[in-house]
Design a protein around this motif. Sequence first.
Motif, PDB file in Angstrom:
ATOM      1  N   UNK A   8      16.703   3.855 -11.397  1.00 17.24           N
ATOM      2  CA  UNK A   8      16.238   2.772 -10.791  1.00 17.24           C
ATOM      3  C   UNK A   8      17.389   1.385 -11.136  1.00 17.24           C
ATOM      4  N   UNK A   9      17.929   1.600 -11.639  1.00 14.84           N
ATOM      5  CA  UNK A   9      19.455   0.525 -12.245  1.00 14.84           C
ATOM      6  C   UNK A   9      20.772   0.529 -11.306  1.00 14.84           C
ATOM      7  N   UNK A  10      20.483   1.732 -10.185  1.00 15.69           N
ATOM      8  CA  UNK A  10      21.484   1.448  -8.849  1.00 15.69           C
ATOM      9  C   UNK A  10      20.691   1.296  -8.023  1.00 15.69           C
ATOM     10  N   UNK A  11      19.454   0.794  -8.058  1.00 15.10           N
ATOM     11  CA  UNK A  11      19.015   0.646  -6.919  1.00 15.10           C
ATOM     12  C   UNK A  11      18.385  -0.825  -7.129  1.00 15.10           C
ATOM     13  N   UNK A  20       9.380  -2.342 -10.017  1.00 17.71           N
ATOM     14  CA  UNK A  20       8.742  -1.655 -10.873  1.00 17.71           C
ATOM     15  C   UNK A  20       7.853  -2.397 -10.350  1.00 17.71           C
ATOM     16  N   UNK A  21       8.719  -4.293  -9.279  1.00 22.35           N
ATOM     17  CA  UNK A  21       7.614  -4.724  -8.979  1.00 22.35           C
ATOM     18  C   UNK A  21       7.857  -5.350  -7.803  1.00 22.35           C
ATOM     19  N   UNK A  22       8.449  -4.525  -6.882  1.00 18.59           N
ATOM     20  CA  UNK A  22       8.887  -4.382  -5.571  1.00 18.59           C
ATOM     21  C   UNK A  22       8.283  -3.072  -4.794  1.00 18.59           C
ATOM     22  N   UNK A  23       8.512  -1.697  -5.805  1.00 21.14           N
ATOM     23  CA  UNK A  23       7.809  -0.890  -5.374  1.00 21.14           C
ATOM     24  C   UNK A  23       6.494  -0.075  -5.852  1.00 21.14           C
ATOM     25  N   UNK A  24       5.818  -1.052  -6.880  1.00 27.69           N
ATOM     26  CA  UNK A  24       4.144  -0.883  -7.515  1.00 27.69           C
ATOM     27  C   UNK A  24       3.466  -0.459  -6.989  1.00 27.69           C
ATOM     28  N   UNK A  41       8.162  10.502 -13.015  1.00 29.11           N
ATOM     29  CA  UNK A  41       8.150   9.731 -13.624  1.00 29.11           C
ATOM     30  C   UNK A  41       8.664   8.949 -14.645  1.00 29.11           C
ATOM     31  N   UNK A  42       9.737   7.657 -14.495  1.00 28.47           N
ATOM     32  CA  UNK A  42      10.727   8.381 -15.927  1.00 28.47           C
ATOM     33  C   UNK A  42      10.329   6.121 -16.245  1.00 28.47           C
ATOM     34  N   UNK A  43      10.536   6.280 -17.219  1.00 22.58           N
ATOM     35  CA  UNK A  43      10.862   4.372 -17.060  1.00 22.58           C
ATOM     36  C   UNK A  43      12.357   3.933 -16.433  1.00 22.58           C
ATOM     37  N   UNK A  44      12.924   4.907 -16.028  1.00 21.26           N
ATOM     38  CA  UNK A  44      14.005   3.943 -15.800  1.00 21.26           C
ATOM     39  C   UNK A  44      14.498   4.911 -14.678  1.00 21.26           C
ATOM     40  N   UNK A  45      13.784   6.143 -14.144  1.00 18.22           N
ATOM     41  CA  UNK A  45      14.432   6.971 -12.782  1.00 18.22           C
ATOM     42  C   UNK A  45      13.072   8.020 -12.465  1.00 18.22           C
ATOM     43  N   UNK A  46      13.197   8.068 -11.454  1.00 17.78           N
ATOM     44  CA  UNK A  46      12.774   9.391 -10.713  1.00 17.78           C
ATOM     45  C   UNK A  46      12.599  10.597 -10.972  1.00 17.78           C
TER      46      UNK A  46
END
Length: 85
Positions: A8-11, A20-24, A41-46
Amino acid sequence: MCRMGVDFAEVERCWGIDMNDYFARELDRLGELEQDGLLRLHDDRISINETGRLFLRNIAMCFDRYLHRAGDRPKYAKSQYSKTV
């Protein structure tokens, strides 16, 4: 798809969005696939597991904006997508 997951951080850094907002909606769709044991599904990655690797295309389809707008097309329009297993 080749990396078997998404950080997620990289994206967020690259595109200036909050995952989390954009891809809810998309993340909600992935919840079903997580229940099927294809990914985590993790808090910071898939992360995709070995079973999920066989279904990468199905997993990626959760993020396909045009596929999920297919219901907006006229009934006479033919599907533009091949079927998956």
